[in-house]
Design an enzyme around this catalytic site. Sequence first.
Site, PDB file in Angstrom:
ATOM      1  CB  ALA A  69      -0.932  -0.002   1.215  1.00  0.00           C
ATOM      2  CG  ASP A  70       2.788   4.989  -1.705  1.00  0.00           C
ATOM      3  OD1 ASP A  70       3.791   4.885  -0.983  1.00  0.00           O
ATOM      4  OD2 ASP A  70       2.470   6.030  -2.308  1.00  0.00           O
ATOM      5  CB  THR A  71      -1.328   6.750   1.981  1.00  0.00           C
ATOM      6  OG1 THR A  71      -1.886   5.464   2.254  1.00  0.00           O
ATOM      7  CG2 THR A  71      -2.403   7.811   2.210  1.00  0.00           C
ATOM      8  N   GLY A 106      -3.199   3.628  -2.751  1.00  0.00           N
ATOM      9  CA  GLY A 106      -3.137   2.564  -3.746  1.00  0.00           C
ATOM     10  C   GLY A 106      -2.831   1.261  -3.041  1.00  0.00           C
TER      11      GLY A 106
END
Length: 200
Positions: A69-71, A106
């Site tokens: 995940a990436d924010t 994502g």
Amino acid sequence: MKYRIILASGSPRRREILTQIGASYEVIVSDCDENTSCTEPSELVKSLSYKKAAAVADGLTDKVIVIGADTVVAYGGTILGKPKDREDAKRMLTILSGRKHQVYTGVSVIIKEETGECRIITFAECSEVEVETMTERQIEEYLDTKEGNDKAGSYAIQGIFAAHIKGIRGDYYNIVGLPVAGIYKYLYENGIDLRTGEKI
């Protein structure tokens, strides 16, 4: 035989969310290169989430589900990443004060079979956050807490900064860093229960 569930992130917030729903998982932190030329928020987070998940999945040979995940925080299409220093954090909070902005996370889920066969699920969630108008003193007092030092957009919605949140639209957990309902739904559609790693 059930799948091992691997979270490819060292984020304590993401761990808390998976623990909250009762998932049985392990953490293997990805050490992938996070440089990218992508500047569109939803494409950027999808790309980086896949890099993180793939870097961990490539080193595993058993039956696993790897979640990357990436924010990022964005205002007016411009990405506000983690602050470089106090001045950078102040700049971001001044931009966000009294305005609505977007938070994109994502997620890439790699379902790997013992045969080496892989299925890949990649998606991005977007939530909108409205911040109350903050005085310079309030911004300085928040900066003094250092809570937002390692956070996208220089704040943590689940922490002290909650006092300055006027409203949100969309998935709250997406803002924290892991849209767990989306992950659960997509895995369920692929015949797997995220909480147990078992086939449905």
